[in-house]
Design a protein around this motif. Sequence first.
Motif, short mmCIF file in Angstrom:
data_model
loop_
_atom_site.label_atom_id
_atom_site.label_comp_id
_atom_site.label_asym_id
_atom_site.label_seq_id
_atom_site.Cartn_x
_atom_site.Cartn_y
_atom_site.Cartn_z
N THR A 55 42.96 47.61 33.69
CA THR A 55 44.44 47.71 33.26
C THR A 55 44.92 49.04 33.58
O THR A 55 46.03 49.18 33.69
N ASP A 56 44.04 49.96 33.54
CA ASP A 56 44.80 51.20 33.75
C ASP A 56 44.47 52.08 35.43
O ASP A 56 44.62 53.02 35.43
N HIS A 57 44.29 50.88 36.10
CA HIS A 57 43.91 51.30 37.61
C HIS A 57 45.60 51.68 38.05
O HIS A 57 46.38 50.95 37.83
N PRO A 58 45.20 52.83 38.99
CA PRO A 58 46.81 53.22 39.42
C PRO A 58 47.30 52.46 40.54
O PRO A 58 48.70 52.47 40.67
N VAL A 59 46.65 51.23 40.96
CA VAL A 59 47.17 50.56 41.89
C VAL A 59 47.87 49.22 41.41
O VAL A 59 48.74 48.63 41.42
N SER A 60 46.92 48.65 40.71
CA SER A 60 47.30 47.35 39.92
C SER A 60 46.24 47.07 38.82
O SER A 60 45.06 47.11 38.80
N GLY A 61 46.76 46.63 37.76
CA GLY A 61 46.08 46.12 36.62
C GLY A 61 45.74 44.81 36.64
O GLY A 61 44.92 44.47 35.60
N ARG A 62 46.02 44.06 37.46
CA ARG A 62 45.84 42.67 37.61
C ARG A 62 44.98 42.16 39.05
O ARG A 62 45.45 43.33 39.73
N LEU A 63 44.73 41.26 39.21
CA LEU A 63 44.29 40.76 40.51
C LEU A 63 45.11 39.64 41.03
O LEU A 63 45.56 38.86 40.10
N CYS A 64 45.17 39.42 42.36
CA CYS A 64 45.79 38.11 42.91
C CYS A 64 44.96 36.99 42.62
O CYS A 64 43.61 37.31 42.33
N ALA A 65 44.98 35.71 43.37
CA ALA A 65 44.25 34.61 43.20
C ALA A 65 43.02 34.93 44.08
O ALA A 65 41.87 34.73 43.67
N LYS A 66 43.19 35.73 45.03
CA LYS A 66 41.74 36.02 46.04
C LYS A 66 41.04 37.14 45.38
O LYS A 66 39.56 36.79 45.06
N GLY A 67 41.50 37.93 44.66
CA GLY A 67 40.67 39.07 43.93
C GLY A 67 40.04 38.14 42.68
O GLY A 67 38.85 38.47 42.35
N ASN A 68 40.92 37.26 42.04
CA ASN A 68 40.28 36.56 40.79
C ASN A 68 38.97 35.56 41.23
O ASN A 68 38.36 35.23 40.52
N ALA A 69 38.99 35.32 42.73
CA ALA A 69 37.81 34.38 43.15
C ALA A 69 36.83 35.18 43.69
O ALA A 69 36.11 34.49 44.27
N ALA A 70 36.84 36.43 43.54
CA ALA A 70 35.51 37.28 44.06
C ALA A 70 34.34 37.04 43.48
O ALA A 70 33.25 37.01 44.45
N LEU A 71 34.24 36.59 42.25
CA LEU A 71 32.94 36.36 41.73
C LEU A 71 32.35 34.97 42.38
O LEU A 71 31.33 34.74 42.49
N GLU A 72 33.32 33.93 42.86
CA GLU A 72 32.77 32.70 43.59
C GLU A 72 32.39 33.16 44.96
O GLU A 72 31.45 32.42 45.31
#
Length: 103
Positions: free
Chosen positions: A36-53
């Motif tokens: 949440t404190d990352h300077p670019v984005s505190g959240r992820l898009c759908a692709k980023g959220n699927a990184a673990l898959e």
Amino acid sequence: MTQTTLIPTICPYCGVGCGFYLAVEGGRAVGLEYMTDHPVSGRLCAKGNAALEVLNHPDRLQHPMRKTAGGWEQVSWDEALDTVAAKLEEHRPALGFLASAKC
């Protein structure tokens, strides 16, 4: 009870560079948490959220492979890197790269 370690990393999907934490237990990624404190984005898009898959997919290659007449065979990382370096050197005069966040 296995201890969970949060490893900071950067999303691999596009050129934005969103950060997140991989939750690792026993040497295996088991989850992700937003940075949440990352300077670019505190959240992820759908692709980023699927990184673990993608990371844990059973078809994901985890070792270098070489194509042979009979199919594919696993080779060592040293052999794979030496082969790539030799091929790049062999084709250096005619080699060019194009890179962007979209390719």
